[in-house]
Write a protein that holds these residues in place. Structure first.
Motif, mmCIF file in Angstrom:
data_model
loop_
_atom_site.group_PDB
_atom_site.id
_atom_site.type_symbol
_atom_site.label_atom_id
_atom_site.label_comp_id
_atom_site.label_asym_id
_atom_site.label_seq_id
_atom_site.Cartn_x
_atom_site.Cartn_y
_atom_site.Cartn_z
ATOM 1 N N ASP B 165 0.827 -1.209 0.000
ATOM 2 C CA ASP B 165 0.000 0.000 0.000
ATOM 3 C C ASP B 165 0.861 1.258 0.000
ATOM 4 N N VAL B 232 -2.663 -1.948 -7.972
ATOM 5 C CA VAL B 232 -3.241 -1.597 -6.670
ATOM 6 C C VAL B 232 -3.546 -0.095 -6.636
ATOM 7 N N PHE B 244 -4.602 -2.197 -1.347
ATOM 8 C CA PHE B 244 -4.751 -3.627 -1.535
ATOM 9 C C PHE B 244 -6.143 -4.087 -1.091
ATOM 10 N N ASN B 247 -8.834 -3.260 -3.387
ATOM 11 C CA ASN B 247 -8.776 -4.121 -4.564
ATOM 12 C C ASN B 247 -9.287 -5.520 -4.288
#
Lengths: 499, 499
Positions: B165, B232, B244, B247
């Motif tokens: 991230d 991402v 993340f 997603n």
């Protein structure tokens, strides 16, 4: 489905006059030996025992193996020339160099035997004196041996090459996916392997690009480690296990010799002997398997055969329209064999002036357009020619430039190795294999990480009555002319056993 | 070159009756709404302002954007249906599920707006109760949240996802190659990143496959880290940076909702509104740019346009015959965008029985055929449907099996999560996207290591009068329906600016 004649013969004729002009350009003979029409003129036969697709070395050798056994065989080739990735270039001032595959070395027995059969002699690649290494950090040095003695790199290089040789020695060249560590090694790129096992991984990784860029048209991060180990293991024959230095060296290595009249002389002479067994300008559009036979639809008409050998690079296999469709494994294998990106850039000089300075013409540079340089002079040493392989990342930087910009960058690279005399060549010639419609890259097709274990095992599996040749299918010297010859011999044996 | 009518219209007619039967099979409407003929019947116009190639979401949205601006636009589609990778499946007992793209989540504003415009409602993916994790070492456990609380994996997973991230937050979604570390990150696979940064890298790497196999149709070792970070980062919009969990999650993530009548209802309704602007069964063979215009040669005839938008997956772009040839960068980019390997396997039950056991129907397994499982029941919960994504390495293992073998493996995977009741479904349906001629894989095309920095920047660069759409060209939600819509909107704006 009927036996109606092929209706898409004119597929490319939509290009009209410009298309014809394009074909005419393709038809310019690559060598004077090509000046007489080569291969079968007029109509193709309606029916033969075997059709071979592609008149590169693999396809011609397969055709030869069958024809000599009395099989009725026809080799169909898209181009107006033979040789595939093997292509001579006739210098304006006289002399022949190669725009494609050129070198031959120890254990490359099959290409050697073929060349001998046609009386094509070889000569030792010039190798007297020192090589040159140019480092953007430590400067220029002269050296001998496999690895430049750069103190920041040598220890890592020695360790890595020893490990690579050791791991490669465990590989079964016909089934690399069967090694107990195959999946782990395939998961990893060569780049990752270097980063894991080197202290100065960026330095040694950069040096290794001078091997992978010419050798694969790719960078270490693009190559599956398993594939790379297999490629090293393949650099041998039944008696001699492959090693990194056998693969990479001039002395006693894959770059030991060249052919006196250019390597393409071998396929040209073979094709001349095959005569009507070869048909040029016969690009294959469709391969149909049905009713116990195969229909091969080409630009010059349709031929029916009992068996077919496809000896074309993977991207071209995908371009053929298959009926029934290619099995999923084959399709995915072809999609996961990436053609390298490579061009050869040659500068021509009145003499090989570097030799007078005690240099052999081989050089490695850790930056710039000329990362891996060879003496590419004809056997006579007249004229002198320096060759830069521009591959992988280096191709991506310099390939898209204008020819003038690239010429300047390549000559600057030669000058960094051999002095300012290199800046004033008589001529500069180059060949970008990524732009070749009937090859699509070079020197070979390789596996990215994570794809060889799963897709590799399909490499030689026939699809019904269709068999596979081409250097990528070889188990020794895959990626080389020798591998192409071996693959053609193997495919011919395979098909003969079925007839 | 002349304006002569296309001479290769019959290219695929060599298939004869079987080919026609094949097309007839393709022509079976995917949904009852398709039962009335969709799109333009009869001859195509000879001349329009813009041709759009492909009637997936991207192509239809581009067509819509132009048509609504008064541009004379024609969308040509190879299939006899619209939607591309978005495909409804009508269950025998009633109810609709998706064989392709299905989910919609927060920040996917553009697909949401489009669905709203056509009155296609969404419903929350069932998410009450626990998820299930099946480990071949530690056994079965129920859990909630993003990551299974496996003590051998959780610490690594937490570290990795935080780092991913953080790194993704630094990525410019429109130019990931511009990041200072872009080349280093592109050199590395996601797999290498995991091995470098995890203690139990094989455990957490295996878990992450449950994300990459459905999400990319690929494994961590096949994916460029830079590409993965970009993907991402793309999981957001102008106001919300992608993460993340956005997603990968159901709750507040990309899998939050589905469409009440199936996602394909959106492109079908859009195509109905577009009427004669859409032509099905019009596969494009050749695109010729000359004399300040573009000729698009299709199976249904040739159309001349001022501009063209190509909204097709990369492998199909390569299948088109281009004149002049595709520029090298574009060609290489298309060759280096690998389509994932993915199939969806659904089992249909009288009821969603797992819900009674307090389970939400989501599950992860570290082995077997059912690595990532979702509740795929229609909004009504009648019938109950479990869905397994079989992608990447798992597809390579189970994809080549017979349907019966695969069914058994998938049902065993469901049973390991939800009990033996899963072994007796009313029905089992599956869809293998690698076998779709007009898609060639799914859910998206991705970059292997070492190729995004060099080739990625060409992704939206027009080639003369040809512009590019498709989810792969999006800068938000690339790989998703939302990305497809965004790309179509962008391409329409781009072309309108030129007219």
């Amino acid at each position: 489905m009927t036996d109606a004649p092929l209706t898409d013969l004119s597929r490319r004729s939509v290009l009209g006059a410009a298309g014809v002009a394009g074909l005419a350009a393709l038809a310019v003979p690559a060598t004077p030996a090509d000046a007489q029409p080569l291969g079968r003129q007029g109509r193709l036969p309606k029916r033969v025992d075997v059709v071979v697709v592609g008149a590169g070395l693999a396809g011609l050798v397969a055709t030869d193996g069958l024809a000599r056994a009395g099989v009725d065989v026809l080799c169909v080739e898209a181009r107006r020339r033979v040789g595939g990735r093997v292509l001579n270039h006739h210098l304006d001032g006289g002399g022949v160099i190669e725009s494609g595959g050129a070198f031959i070395g120890p254990t490359q027995d099959r290409i050697a035997a073929l060349a001998k059969r046609f009386g094509v002699r070889t000569f030792l690649e010039y190798n007297d004196g020192n090589s040159v290494y140019v480092s953007s950090t430590t400067g220029r040095m002269e050296y001998s041996g496999t690895v430049p003695p750069d103190p920041t790199i040598l220890p890592d290089a020695a360790t890595l090459l020893t490990r690579i040789d050791q791991m490669a020695s465990e590989i079964d060249v016909s089934a690399p996916w069967a090694h107990p560590s195959a999946r782990d090694w395939d998961a990893m790129s060569l780049g990752e392997f270097i980063r894991r096992n080197a202290v100065n991984s960026s330095g040694v990784g950069n040096l290794i690009k001078s091997w992978t860029q010419p050798g694969f048209g790719a960078d270490p991060d693009e190559l599956s480690l398993l594939y790379t180990l297999w490629y090293v293991a393949c650099s041998g024959n039944e008696e001699n296990v492959g090693t990194f230095s056998r693969n990479s060296d001039t002395a006693d290595g894959a770059q030991e010799r060249r052919f006196v009249k250019g390597s393409q002389t071998v396929p040209i002479r073979l094709a001349r002997e095959l005569g009507d067994h070869v048909a040029l300008g016969a690009a294959v559009r469709t391969i149909e398997q049905r009713h116990g036979g195969v229909l091969v639809h080409t630009r010059r008409g349709t031929v029916r055969a009992k068996r077919v050998i496809v000896a074309a690079p993977p991207p071209l296999v995908l371009d053929i329209e298959w009926y029934p469709r290619l099995p999923t494994r084959r399709l995915q294998l072809m999609r996961h064999l990436d053609m390298g990106q490579l061009m050869k850039c040659d500068a021509v000089y009145k003499t090989p002036f570097w030799r007078d300075a005690g240099l052999n013409g081989f050089g490695v540079n850790d930056s710039g357009a000329a990362r891996a340089v060879f003496d590419n002079s004809p056997a006579s040493g007249d004229p002198g020619v320096l060759l830069a392989f521009v591959g992988g990342q280096t191709w991506r930087t310099y390939g898209p430039m204008s020819k003038d910009e690239r010429r300047e960058a390549v000559l600057a690279g030669f000058a960094a190795m051999f002095g300012d005399e290199a800046l004033e060549p008589l001529d500069y010639v180059e060949h970008d294999w990524t732009k070749e419609q009937w090859t699509r890259g070079g020197p070979t097709a390789f596996h990215a990480p994570g794809t060889m274990v799963d897709f590799g095992p399909a490499i030689r599996t026939p699809f019904g009555r269709v068999h596979w040749a081409g250097t990528e299918t070889a188990t020794y010297w895959s990626g080389y002319m020798d591998g192409a010859v071996r693959s053609g011999e193997r495919a011919a044996r395979e098909v003969r056993a079925t007839l």
